[in-house]
Design an enzyme around this catalytic site. Structure first.
Site, mmCIF file in Angstrom:
data_model
loop_
_atom_site.group_PDB
_atom_site.id
_atom_site.type_symbol
_atom_site.label_atom_id
_atom_site.label_comp_id
_atom_site.label_asym_id
_atom_site.label_seq_id
_atom_site.Cartn_x
_atom_site.Cartn_y
_atom_site.Cartn_z
ATOM 1 N N LYS A 53 -33.156 -20.837 -15.497
ATOM 2 C CA LYS A 53 -33.597 -19.447 -15.619
ATOM 3 C C LYS A 53 -33.058 -18.629 -14.465
ATOM 4 C CE LYS A 53 -36.802 -16.616 -17.511
ATOM 5 N NZ LYS A 53 -35.715 -15.659 -17.648
ATOM 6 N N LYS A 96 -28.098 -18.187 -12.560
ATOM 7 C CA LYS A 96 -27.815 -16.762 -12.340
ATOM 8 C C LYS A 96 -26.516 -16.404 -13.022
ATOM 9 C CE LYS A 96 -29.851 -13.412 -10.100
ATOM 10 N NZ LYS A 96 -31.294 -13.356 -9.829
ATOM 11 N N LYS A 98 -37.205 -20.901 -5.830
ATOM 12 C CA LYS A 98 -38.255 -19.926 -6.146
ATOM 13 C C LYS A 98 -39.179 -20.451 -7.250
ATOM 14 C CE LYS A 98 -36.378 -15.995 -6.313
ATOM 15 N NZ LYS A 98 -35.602 -14.826 -6.790
ATOM 16 N N HIS A 154 -33.044 -30.047 -13.176
ATOM 17 C CA HIS A 154 -34.145 -31.018 -13.009
ATOM 18 C C HIS A 154 -35.295 -30.640 -13.929
ATOM 19 C CE1 HIS A 154 -35.650 -27.793 -10.483
ATOM 20 N NE2 HIS A 154 -36.813 -28.395 -10.448
ATOM 21 N N ARG A 155 -35.369 -29.353 -14.251
ATOM 22 C CA ARG A 155 -36.270 -28.883 -15.306
ATOM 23 C C ARG A 155 -35.461 -27.952 -16.194
ATOM 24 N NH1 ARG A 155 -41.165 -30.657 -14.463
ATOM 25 N NH2 ARG A 155 -42.162 -30.604 -12.426
ATOM 26 N N SER A 198 -41.685 -13.651 -16.331
ATOM 27 C CA SER A 198 -40.686 -14.077 -17.319
ATOM 28 C C SER A 198 -41.149 -15.381 -17.994
ATOM 29 C CB SER A 198 -39.339 -14.331 -16.651
ATOM 30 O OG SER A 198 -38.610 -13.133 -16.555
HETATM 31 P P1 NAD Z 1 -31.724 -2.375 -9.432
HETATM 32 O O1 NAD Z 1 -30.330 -2.298 -9.878
HETATM 33 O O2 NAD Z 1 -32.810 -1.947 -10.351
HETATM 34 O O3 NAD Z 1 -31.914 -1.531 -8.073
HETATM 35 C C1 NAD Z 1 -31.148 -1.698 -6.928
HETATM 36 C C2 NAD Z 1 -31.345 -0.454 -6.066
HETATM 37 O O4 NAD Z 1 -30.705 -0.653 -4.810
HETATM 38 C C3 NAD Z 1 -30.730 0.808 -6.695
HETATM 39 O O5 NAD Z 1 -31.630 1.887 -6.542
HETATM 40 C C4 NAD Z 1 -29.456 1.002 -5.890
HETATM 41 O O6 NAD Z 1 -29.061 2.357 -5.815
HETATM 42 C C5 NAD Z 1 -29.872 0.471 -4.537
HETATM 43 N N1 NAD Z 1 -28.757 0.015 -3.718
HETATM 44 C C6 NAD Z 1 -27.651 -0.651 -4.114
HETATM 45 N N2 NAD Z 1 -26.847 -0.879 -3.056
HETATM 46 C C7 NAD Z 1 -27.471 -0.358 -1.972
HETATM 47 C C8 NAD Z 1 -27.155 -0.271 -0.600
HETATM 48 N N3 NAD Z 1 -26.022 -0.766 -0.118
HETATM 49 N N4 NAD Z 1 -28.046 0.324 0.229
HETATM 50 C C9 NAD Z 1 -29.196 0.827 -0.245
HETATM 51 N N5 NAD Z 1 -29.548 0.791 -1.538
HETATM 52 C C10 NAD Z 1 -28.692 0.209 -2.389
HETATM 53 O O7 NAD Z 1 -31.942 -3.880 -8.941
HETATM 54 P P2 NAD Z 1 -33.306 -4.686 -8.837
HETATM 55 O O8 NAD Z 1 -33.526 -5.395 -10.120
HETATM 56 O O9 NAD Z 1 -34.368 -3.802 -8.271
HETATM 57 O O10 NAD Z 1 -32.910 -5.814 -7.766
HETATM 58 C C11 NAD Z 1 -32.953 -5.577 -6.372
HETATM 59 C C12 NAD Z 1 -32.997 -6.910 -5.640
HETATM 60 O O11 NAD Z 1 -34.139 -7.651 -6.082
HETATM 61 C C13 NAD Z 1 -31.792 -7.826 -5.868
HETATM 62 O O12 NAD Z 1 -31.557 -8.579 -4.700
HETATM 63 C C14 NAD Z 1 -32.282 -8.747 -6.988
HETATM 64 O O13 NAD Z 1 -31.576 -9.969 -7.012
HETATM 65 C C15 NAD Z 1 -33.724 -8.924 -6.556
HETATM 66 N N6 NAD Z 1 -34.642 -9.372 -7.627
HETATM 67 C C16 NAD Z 1 -34.775 -8.656 -8.785
HETATM 68 C C17 NAD Z 1 -35.691 -9.082 -9.753
HETATM 69 C C18 NAD Z 1 -35.970 -8.297 -11.006
HETATM 70 O O14 NAD Z 1 -36.905 -8.664 -11.748
HETATM 71 N N7 NAD Z 1 -35.249 -7.231 -11.307
HETATM 72 C C19 NAD Z 1 -36.423 -10.257 -9.545
HETATM 73 C C20 NAD Z 1 -36.270 -10.954 -8.351
HETATM 74 C C21 NAD Z 1 -35.382 -10.492 -7.400
#
Ligand code: NAD
Length: 470
Positions: free
Chosen positions: A70, A106, A94, A65-66, A362
């Site tokens: 991303k 995604k 979001k 829609h836009r 972003s």
């Molecule tokens: P990342 O890979 O940097 O970190 C994930 C962390 O979680 C790691 O330290 C890992 O060891 C730990 N982990 C993995 N499985 C686990 C478990 N079962 N129990 C406990 N710890 C566990 O990932 P991230 O970028 O920090 O993303 C984390 C969450 O945030 C995800 O749901 C992602 O979709 C969401 N998110 C990330 C961003 C971003 O900018 N990176 C933006 C929005 C949302």
């Protein structure tokens, strides 16, 4: 028998609950909910030892829609079509919640990053980018990836470089991906943006006196005892900024186990300890927990799941003690657990709002790449001279003489990081006020449903204004 949760179904349940409040054609609502495109691909990887392995990957574009669409690239052994489509849908909602003009997408590659060398991960990232480019699933005006679990600035630099090599003379090529290192066209503050946004969002939530009164808590983040699950990009930065604002870290759940310390955990010392030992277990002064998930049940004011989806389920929800849950991860709470906890009065600050800081910054990076100049570069000096003249005018008209320190701090022009952080803070604060207002308009409405109503409303309006082509 443990319940099997389908991530898309969980997201759709909260969509349906919110859609019931939206005045729109039910078929249009069905279109808004559906994933528009899903690309499932396999490609060969030559491993360092010369053997060949087949790698599976997905890219979902939930809504155009836009445009561009991303959403992050996730590298994890559990990636599948359902997960990628659910995460893409969350991205659509979001972006709408924080007024970022993108559709949701995604991508995921099914790999356990710990089992591959850096050179192998580079080959995987570059080949994935090439495959997406071949099918028009990447480009500054088409679909713009970013980091997610298992990826970071390093992978984004490989994506940008591969795309630039393929696209030849495309002027805006660097806007094909965000979350790049600043030296590769990234924007200052992107790496920590999601975690910083989590802190801003929780600060907004904790600053509503009547909500805190209802929970029996004092307003503000100061003194709040919190537990974090996942000390990755989002979790580590969220914890850092929460601690900076006076909150006390009392528990951590990580992939190989959890720890607790009611007196508080020194985050930097813990990160150093984990780098040296590969685990949080055995951290001096803290108690080891039997399982990583047990951290979610610790006594605290605020629980911040920042690892992955479906962590708070009906299996553990009845034992959760936190009065506030801040969803830093995407989809950490299943729908049944969400309803149960809300019924018990827990304040849940939902993912589609709380972790939107990443996509917000972003968006700023994408704008920077399109305008080919960093934020603040053109006006910083001009602003500084204007502020200096203003101070001189005040000194001329009064007896006030500004000290050297006052002069420096009052005349400072904004640099890129100042502008990015202030744009992020305003976005998070404004969106929270809007969500809270929607809650106030309907008795008993929770923050997730309110955020989702606002998101669906905005997407529906865009569809209605555009009409259906042809
Ligand atoms: P990342 O890979 O940097 O970190 C994930 C962390 O979680 C790691 O330290 C890992 O060891 C730990 N982990 C993995 N499985 C686990 C478990 N079962 N129990 C406990 N710890 C566990 O990932 P991230 O970028 O920090 O993303 C984390 C969450 O945030 C995800 O749901 C992602 O979709 C969401 N998110 C990330 C961003 C971003 O900018 N990176 C933006 C929005 C949302």
């Amino acid at each position: 028998m443990p319940v099997e949760y389908q991530f898309t179904e969980e997201v759709n349940k909260s969509f349906d609950r919110a859609a019931a409040y939206v005045d729109a054609d039910p078929t249009l609502l069905a279109q808004v909910k559906r994933n528009n495109s899903l690309y499932h691909l396999s490609f060969p990887l030559r491993r360092d030892d010369g053997s060949i392995e087949v790698i599976e990957a997905w890219r979902a574009e939930h809504s155009q829609h836009r445009t561009p669409t991303k959403g992050g690239f996730r590298f994890s052994p559990n990636v599948n079509a359902d997960e990628v489509m659910a995460l893409a849908a969350l991205m659509t909602y979001k972006c709408a919640v924080v007024n970022v003009p993108f559709g949701g997408a995604k991508g995921g590659v099914r790999v356990d990053t710990r089992k591959y060398s850096e050179a192998e991960l580079e080959r995987i990232t570059r080949r994935f980018t090439f495959e997406l480019w071949r099918k028009h699933f990447i480009g500054p005006a088409i679909d713009v990836p970013a980091p997610d679990m298992g990826t970071g600035p390093r992978e984004m630099a490989w994506v940008a470089d591969t795309y630039a090599a393929l696209s030849g003379t495309e002027l805006n090529a660097s806007a094909c991906v965000t979350g790049k290192p600043v030296s590769q066209g990234g924007v200052a503050g992107r790496n920590e943006a999601t975690g910083r946004g989590v802190m801003y969002g929780l600060r907004e939530a904790c600053n509503v006196p009547e909500d805190m009164r209802r929970l029996g808590l004092d307003p503000g983040l100061d003194g709040k005892r919190f537990v974090i699950q996942g000390l990755g990009n989002v979790g580590y930065h969220a914890a850092t900024f929460m601690i900076e604002n006076g909150a006390v870290l009392v528990g951590v759940g990580e992939i190989r186990g959890g720890i607790a310390s009611p007196k508080g955990i020194d985050l930097e010392a813990l990160m150093q300890y984990r780098r040296e030992t590969g685990t949080v277990l055995g951290f001096p002064g803290a108690e080891d927990l039997p399982t990583s998930i047990a951290a979610l049940e610790l006594d605290c004011d605020l629980l911040v799941p920042a690892a992955l989806e479906n962590q708070i389920t009906m299996e553990n929800a009845p034992r959760i003690k936190a009065k506030i849950i801040g969803e830093a991860a995407n989809g950490p709470t299943t729908d049944d657990a969400d309803q149960f906890l809300r019924g018990r009065g827990t304040l849940i600050v939902p993912d589609i709002y709380l972790n939107a800081g990443g996509v917000t910054v972003s968006y700023f990076e994408w704008l920077k790449n399109l305008q080919h100049v960093s934020f603040g570069r053109m006006e910083k000096r001009f602003d500084q001279s204007a502020y200096r003249r203003l101070l001189q005018a005040i000194e001329g008209a009064t007896t006030k003489v500004f000290s050297m320190d006052e002069n420096v701090s009052l005349t400072r022009g904004a640099d890129e990081l100042d502008i990015v952080n202030s744009g992020l803070e305003e976005t998070m604060a404004f969106a929270y006020r809007q969500i809270r207002q929607t809650c106030e308009q309907r008795e008993g409405l929770d923050l997730r449903t309110a955020a989702m109503i606002r998101a669906i409303d905005k997407v529906v309006v865009t569809y209605e204004e555009l009409g259906i082509f042809p």
